[in-house]
Write an enzyme that holds these catalytic residues in place. Structure first.
Site, PDB file in Angstrom:
ATOM      1  N   LYS A 112       0.816  -1.214   0.000  1.00 23.54           N
ATOM      2  CA  LYS A 112       0.000   0.000   0.000  1.00 23.54           C
ATOM      3  C   LYS A 112       0.848   1.261   0.000  1.00 23.54           C
ATOM      4  O   LYS A 112       0.444   2.278  -0.551  1.00 23.54           O
ATOM      5  CB  LYS A 112      -0.960   0.001   1.184  1.00 23.54           C
ATOM      6  CG  LYS A 112      -2.033  -1.056   0.989  1.00 23.54           C
ATOM      7  CD  LYS A 112      -3.223  -0.827   1.852  1.00 23.54           C
ATOM      8  CE  LYS A 112      -4.272  -1.878   1.528  1.00 23.54           C
ATOM      9  NZ  LYS A 112      -5.301  -1.972   2.551  1.00 23.54           N
ATOM     10  N   LYS A 197      -5.942 -10.819  -4.957  1.00 24.06           N
ATOM     11  CA  LYS A 197      -7.070 -10.984  -4.035  1.00 24.06           C
ATOM     12  C   LYS A 197      -8.262 -10.139  -4.478  1.00 24.06           C
ATOM     13  O   LYS A 197      -8.074  -9.030  -4.973  1.00 24.06           O
ATOM     14  CB  LYS A 197      -6.583 -10.512  -2.651  1.00 24.06           C
ATOM     15  CG  LYS A 197      -7.552 -10.650  -1.526  1.00 24.06           C
ATOM     16  CD  LYS A 197      -7.008 -10.005  -0.259  1.00 24.06           C
ATOM     17  CE  LYS A 197      -7.267  -8.513  -0.225  1.00 24.06           C
ATOM     18  NZ  LYS A 197      -7.138  -7.899   1.097  1.00 24.06           N
ATOM     19  N   LYS A 200     -11.955  -4.866  -1.731  1.00 25.75           N
ATOM     20  CA  LYS A 200     -12.969  -3.811  -1.711  1.00 25.75           C
ATOM     21  C   LYS A 200     -12.568  -2.575  -2.498  1.00 25.75           C
ATOM     22  O   LYS A 200     -13.410  -1.850  -2.975  1.00 25.75           O
ATOM     23  CB  LYS A 200     -13.111  -3.301  -0.271  1.00 25.75           C
ATOM     24  CG  LYS A 200     -13.823  -4.134   0.696  1.00 25.75           C
ATOM     25  CD  LYS A 200     -14.167  -3.206   1.877  1.00 25.75           C
ATOM     26  CE  LYS A 200     -14.373  -3.963   3.146  1.00 25.75           C
ATOM     27  NZ  LYS A 200     -13.141  -3.998   3.940  1.00 25.75           N
TER      28      LYS A 200
END
Ligand code: AMP
Ligand code: TRP
Length: 332
Positions: A112, A197, A200
């Site tokens: 991130k 993955k 969201k």
């Protein structure tokens, strides 16, 4: 009785990955066999660029969805992280327990922070310290088990290390928790990019099924899933990740075994059709119940108010004990 704690971040709409990897088991298994707390971990949503109004809306929506998925406020405790000060209070003590080096090794931080840098955004300090706050969430409650998807393994390992280190330095204060993962669908992959993955916050959401997607949208996404070249539905997550992901999802939805299901299908088309229908049927009751509950915001707010009060009462004595253990002066 076993104590269970888990959380979900209001950074986006709840996905099929969240549901199959974590939430479904919280509702169907964990709350009935243990003393459980489930938390909308809103402070964790502030570690990256965010829209305040959206975090607020998503927090309420996730809480509503957790109830729609079957969490029963009479049996388990449902609350919002920022309503209980003990999380942030304990997080600081754990920042004084963790080292800079171990935080920088966290995979999610590496990924991130690289994304934030690529987008020309600053990397927030809280992105680095986030797993410590997660450890505080868990340790404040004397948690034994943390039911999570596969991506959280490293964070729970860190939590264990911090608990052990704190106990060794300052005396027995925290229970050392362990991660519990589902047998199938611990890592649901993106339908368009089956080596990543299902997340969201993925941009371009064709590969992400959301729990609140209408059946037609679910069908379209599953039917367009990327499969691998070749024929026959072998279960090979490394060599044929697209097909393996569909088999995992189908198995998780129907209670089957992915390897056995692989033998049943000769064509990708039939596998996709059955997977799409299985997903639609698993999500249908949750979506319908969500619509009912969303119409009664007062009920959800009441559940969260009571949940926060209960959680506060459970966390405070242990966090107070930790403050005393490190040498902080109690109020005289
Ligand atoms: P998050 O969306 O990061 O707040 O995750 C909430 C819970 O869902 C955590 O226990 C995650 O491990 C789990 N989870 C998130 N994405 C997936 C996925 N694609 N497959 C399985 N579990 C997931
Ligand atoms: N870090 C978790 C995630 O990204 C969310 C989370 C925060 C959590 N605190 C937690 C999960 C405590 C389990 C227990 O999914």
């Amino acid at each position: 009785m076993t104590r269970v704690f888990s959380g979900i971040k209001p950074t986006g709409h709840m996905t099929l990955g969240n549901y199959l990897g974590a939430v479904r088991r919280w509702a169907e298994v964990d709350q009935y066999r243990s003393e459980s707390l489930f938390c909308v971990v809103d402070l964790h949503a502030l570690t990256v660029e965010h829209d305040p109004g959206r975090v607020l809306r998503l927090s309420r929506q996730l809480a509503t969805l957790l109830l729609a998925a079957g969490l029963d406020p009479k049996v388990s405790t449902l609350f919002v992280q920022s309503h209980v000060d003990e999380h942030a209070r304990l997080s600081y003590l754990l920042e004084c327990t963790a080292t800079d080096g171990e935080m920088r090794r966290m995979i999610q931080y590496r990924e991130k922070s690289a994304q934030a840098q690529a987008a020309g955004e600053g990397v927030r300090l809280s992105l680095l310290t986030y797993p410590v706050l997660m450890a505080a969430d868990i340790l404040a409650y004397g948690t034994d088990e943390v039911p999570v998807g596969d991506d959280q393994t490293q964070h729970v390992e860190l939590t264990r290390d911090l608990a052990v280190r704190f106990n060794q330095r300052y005396g027995q204060t925290f229970v050392v928790p362990r991660a519990v993962k589902p047998e199938v669908a611990a890592r649901v992959m993106d339908l368009q990019e089956p080596t990543s993955k299902m997340g969201k916050t993925t941009t371009g959401t064709g590969g992400v099924v959301f729990v609140l997607d209408e059946p037609e949208v679910v069908r379209k996404k599953v039917m367009r899933a990327v499969t691998d070249s070749g024929t026959g539905c072998e279960y090979d997550p490394v060599g044929r990740p697209g097909v393996a992901n569909l088999l995992d999802v189908l198995a998780a939805c129907t209670g089957g075994d992915p390897e056995e299901l692989a033998g049943v299908y000769e064509s990708y088309g039939a596998l996709k059709r059955d997977t799409a229908e299985a997903v639609v049927e698993v999500l249908r009751p949750v979506r319908e119940r969500h619509a009912e509950l969303a119409a009664d915001g007062g009920f959800v707010d009441g559940v969260l108010r009571e949940g926060a009060e209960k959680a506060r009462g459970m966390a405070r004595p242990r966090v107070d004990a930790a403050y005393r253990a490190v040498g902080l002066m109690p109020v005289g």
